[in-house]
Scaffold this active site. Structure first.
Site, PDB file in Angstrom:
ATOM      1  N   HIS A  89     -50.827 -59.714  47.213  1.00  0.00           N
ATOM      2  CA  HIS A  89     -49.931 -60.865  47.039  1.00  0.00           C
ATOM      3  C   HIS A  89     -50.466 -61.796  45.947  1.00  0.00           C
ATOM      4  O   HIS A  89     -51.663 -61.804  45.666  1.00  0.00           O
ATOM      5  CB  HIS A  89     -49.894 -61.685  48.336  1.00  0.00           C
ATOM      6  N   CYS A 144     -53.052 -66.690  54.624  1.00  0.00           N
ATOM      7  CA  CYS A 144     -51.989 -66.002  55.360  1.00  0.00           C
ATOM      8  C   CYS A 144     -52.089 -66.161  56.866  1.00  0.00           C
ATOM      9  O   CYS A 144     -51.166 -65.809  57.595  1.00  0.00           O
ATOM     10  CB  CYS A 144     -51.942 -64.531  54.983  1.00  0.00           C
TER      11      CYS A 144
HETATM   12  C1  CIR Z   1     -49.972 -56.594  55.147  1.00  0.00           C
HETATM   13  O1  CIR Z   1     -50.256 -55.619  54.473  1.00  0.00           O
HETATM   14  O2  CIR Z   1     -48.852 -57.085  55.154  1.00  0.00           O
HETATM   15  C2  CIR Z   1     -51.044 -57.205  56.003  1.00  0.00           C
HETATM   16  N1  CIR Z   1     -51.978 -56.183  56.376  1.00  0.00           N
HETATM   17  C3  CIR Z   1     -51.785 -58.312  55.276  1.00  0.00           C
HETATM   18  C4  CIR Z   1     -50.910 -59.504  54.977  1.00  0.00           C
HETATM   19  C5  CIR Z   1     -51.671 -60.596  54.313  1.00  0.00           C
HETATM   20  N2  CIR Z   1     -50.820 -61.691  54.052  1.00  0.00           N
HETATM   21  C6  CIR Z   1     -51.042 -62.577  53.106  1.00  0.00           C
HETATM   22  O3  CIR Z   1     -51.980 -62.462  52.350  1.00  0.00           O
HETATM   23  N3  CIR Z   1     -50.162 -63.572  52.986  1.00  0.00           N
END
Ligand code: CIR
Length: 263
Positions: free
Chosen positions: A172, A257
């Site tokens: 991201h 996140c």
């Molecule tokens: C994913 O791949 O969606 C989750 N394992 C990690 C999400 C992390 N989110 C973020 O950095 N906003």
């Protein structure tokens, strides 16, 4: 007319959080190899994260637990908040769409207007970085052109301009660029094609140091995995709180996140 930087008020800050799922070992991975997650440690780290937010004046609201949804702890991906409008997103991977109703139910209890993105848009909140009156959106593997277009339309009505930012080798935008309380962006330049789009920017000393969380106007949280960046930000005059989020980093998540800051 740029709205200029307004320091975060210490009153009335609300953050949504969601307890880690027991199934977090099955989290989505895009750029990382799977490593074993210690769930006891993950829960302990999450408690410290929530305590830190509360210590700095945030009221935390717990979204109902979702033990079978491996990535549900990463609430930030489901909502983007601009000026009291909470935009419910449409996650970039199918496996995460079921996380939204719980987050939405929590949003409905707050004093926010709710807008939403519709198919075929996909957008993860982790791709959205707001600095002053500009919304930077990562054009990542999770956020598509339609997601950017729909976000731009809503943001435009609220007086923000939207800048799409191609990123590579990172999940991201906020994995590799976040903003200090004064609006200066801390970035990991290797993840960007060409020049960085931010008017004020510094390079983080470590990759995970580019994902910081402002706690108040003087204080930022930095991952324990980025000690040099922590020192770098202290030299700039910030108070730095370090948080170990090793078990979430194994699930390709970082500091931002783990909460959705909605006010
Ligand atoms: C994913 O791949 O969606 C989750 N394992 C990690 C999400 C992390 N989110 C973020 O950095 N906003």
């Amino acid at each position: 007319q740029a709205r200029g930087f307004v320091p975060m008020p210490d009153e009335g800050k609300i953050a949504l959080v969601r307890i880690p799922a027991d199934s977090m070992a099955d989290a989505e991975l895009t750029h990382q190899e799977r490593a074993e997650i210690d769930m006891d440690l993950a829960n302990e780290q999450w408690e410290h994260y929530v305590e830190l937010l509360e210590r700095y004046g945030w009221s935390t609201r717990e979204v109902a637990a979702a033990p079978t949804m491996a990535d549900s702890v990463f609430v930030e991906d489901h909502v983007v908040v601009l000026d009291g409008v909470a935009i419910a997103t449409r996650a970039g991977v199918d496996s995460r769409r079921a996380e939204l109703p719980g987050v939405r139910a929590a949003l409905e209890l707050e004093d926010v207007v709710i807008a939403e993105l519709d198919a075929p848009a996909t957008l993860d909140g982790g791709d959205v970085l707001v600095v002053d009156d500009t919304v930077y959106v990562g054009a990542s593997s999770r956020t598509n052109a339609d997601g950017i277009r729909q976000l731009r339309a809503i943001a435009g009505e609220l007086g923000y301009r939207t800048v799409a930012v191609p990123i590579e080798g990172a999940l991201h935008l906020k994995t590799v660029a976040t903003a200090l309380p004064d609006g200066t962006v801390v970035a990991w330049p290797e993840a960007f094609e060409g020049a960085l789009p931010f008017p004020r920017v510094i390079a983080a000393e470590e990759r995970t140091g580019a994902s910081i969380l402002p706690l108040d106007a003087e204080t930022v949280a930095v991952a324990a995995s980025a000690p040099k960046t922590a020192k770098q930000l202290e030299r700039l005059g910030y108070r730095v709180e370090t948080l170990d989020v090793s078990e979430f980093e194994k699930a390709e998540g970082g500091l931002t996140c783990l909460s959705a800051r909605i006010v």
